[in-house]
Scaffold this motif. Structure first.
Motif, PDB file in Angstrom:
ATOM      1  N   THR A  87      -0.534   6.879   8.304  1.00 24.39           N
ATOM      2  CA  THR A  87      -0.525   5.117   8.208  1.00 24.39           C
ATOM      3  C   THR A  87      -0.857   4.749   6.705  1.00 24.39           C
ATOM      4  OG1 THR A  87      -2.652   6.165   8.439  1.00 24.39           O
ATOM      5  CG2 THR A  87      -2.089   4.944  10.360  1.00 24.39           C
ATOM      6  N   THR A 116       0.877   0.271   5.970  1.00 23.60           N
ATOM      7  CA  THR A 116       1.343  -1.160   5.239  1.00 23.60           C
ATOM      8  C   THR A 116       0.338  -0.698   4.015  1.00 23.60           C
ATOM      9  OG1 THR A 116      -0.324  -2.271   6.028  1.00 23.60           O
ATOM     10  CG2 THR A 116       1.785  -2.876   7.216  1.00 23.60           C
ATOM     11  N   ASN A 148       6.732   0.229   5.979  1.00 20.60           N
ATOM     12  CA  ASN A 148       6.347  -1.062   6.048  1.00 20.60           C
ATOM     13  C   ASN A 148       5.343  -1.534   4.898  1.00 20.60           C
ATOM     14  OD1 ASN A 148       6.777  -1.581   8.833  1.00 20.60           O
ATOM     15  ND2 ASN A 148       5.534   0.597   9.723  1.00 20.60           N
ATOM     16  N   TYR A 149       4.945  -0.180   3.796  1.00 18.51           N
ATOM     17  CA  TYR A 149       4.823  -0.671   2.542  1.00 18.51           C
ATOM     18  C   TYR A 149       5.570  -0.748   1.347  1.00 18.51           C
ATOM     19  CZ  TYR A 149       2.712   0.798  -1.402  1.00 18.51           C
ATOM     20  OH  TYR A 149       2.161   1.203  -2.915  1.00 18.51           O
ATOM     21  N   ASN A 150       6.722  -0.473   1.808  1.00 21.08           N
ATOM     22  CA  ASN A 150       7.642  -0.249   0.205  1.00 21.08           C
ATOM     23  C   ASN A 150       9.200  -0.227   1.125  1.00 21.08           C
ATOM     24  OD1 ASN A 150       8.622  -1.841  -2.251  1.00 21.08           O
ATOM     25  ND2 ASN A 150       8.598  -0.211  -2.730  1.00 21.08           N
TER      26      ASN A 150
END
Length: 158
Positions: A87, A116, A148-150
């Protein structure tokens, strides 16, 4: 919810079948390793410190694998129906390794999923699968990477 069930085994030879590796030491609820000196475990993070072959299977709902080996021989990760979600960072971060090979076992479905937001925003890692070393992904299984983050997959080296 109980601890995830991801298991890993370590060997110095590439096995023809994952079942040929017999894990001997359970170090965490989701990681098993034959060589206690090959990996360090802190919470749900497993850091692979030595070259060799590691077999991964099962699901980790909030875990990480960090490869940080200064050995001159490659680290081999055998994915056999593994799902690793993290996460707050990259579920697979290849920090240092001469070369890392990810083998997707025939007929398997494997997934890496990040969150994220990352707790460390200094720049690395910035993808669900991030590598600072040579990286080869091969085999007859599938690898689904959700960034989801990058990015889903990013590397600073070949």
């Amino acid at each position: 919810m109980p601890n995830p069930n991801v298991t890993a085994a370590m060997s110095n030879e590439m096995p023809s079948n994952v079942s040929e590796i017999a894990p001997a030491i359970t170090r965490s609820g989701w990681f098993v390793c034959k060589n206690i000196l090959a990996a360090a475990i802190s919470g749900s993070t497993v850091t692979i410190k030595a070259a060799g072959t590691y077999s991964l299977s099962g699901t980790a709902d909030n875990g990480r694998i960090i490869v940080d080996s200064d050995d001159e021989t490659p680290v081999r990760l055998l994915f056999n129906n593994v799902t690793i979600k993290c996460t707050n960072s990259a579920p697979l971060f290849i920090k240092d390794s001469k070369k890392t090979l990810i083998y997707l076992e025939k007929g398997t479905s494997n997934s890496l999923i990040d969150g994220t937001a990352y707790s460390d925003t200094s720049g690395e890692p910035n993808a669900a699968l991030f590598s600072n070393s040579d990286l080869i992904i091969y085999g007859e299984g599938s690898l689904n990477v959700t960034g989801n983050y990058n990015d889903g997959i990013s590397t600073d080296d070949g």
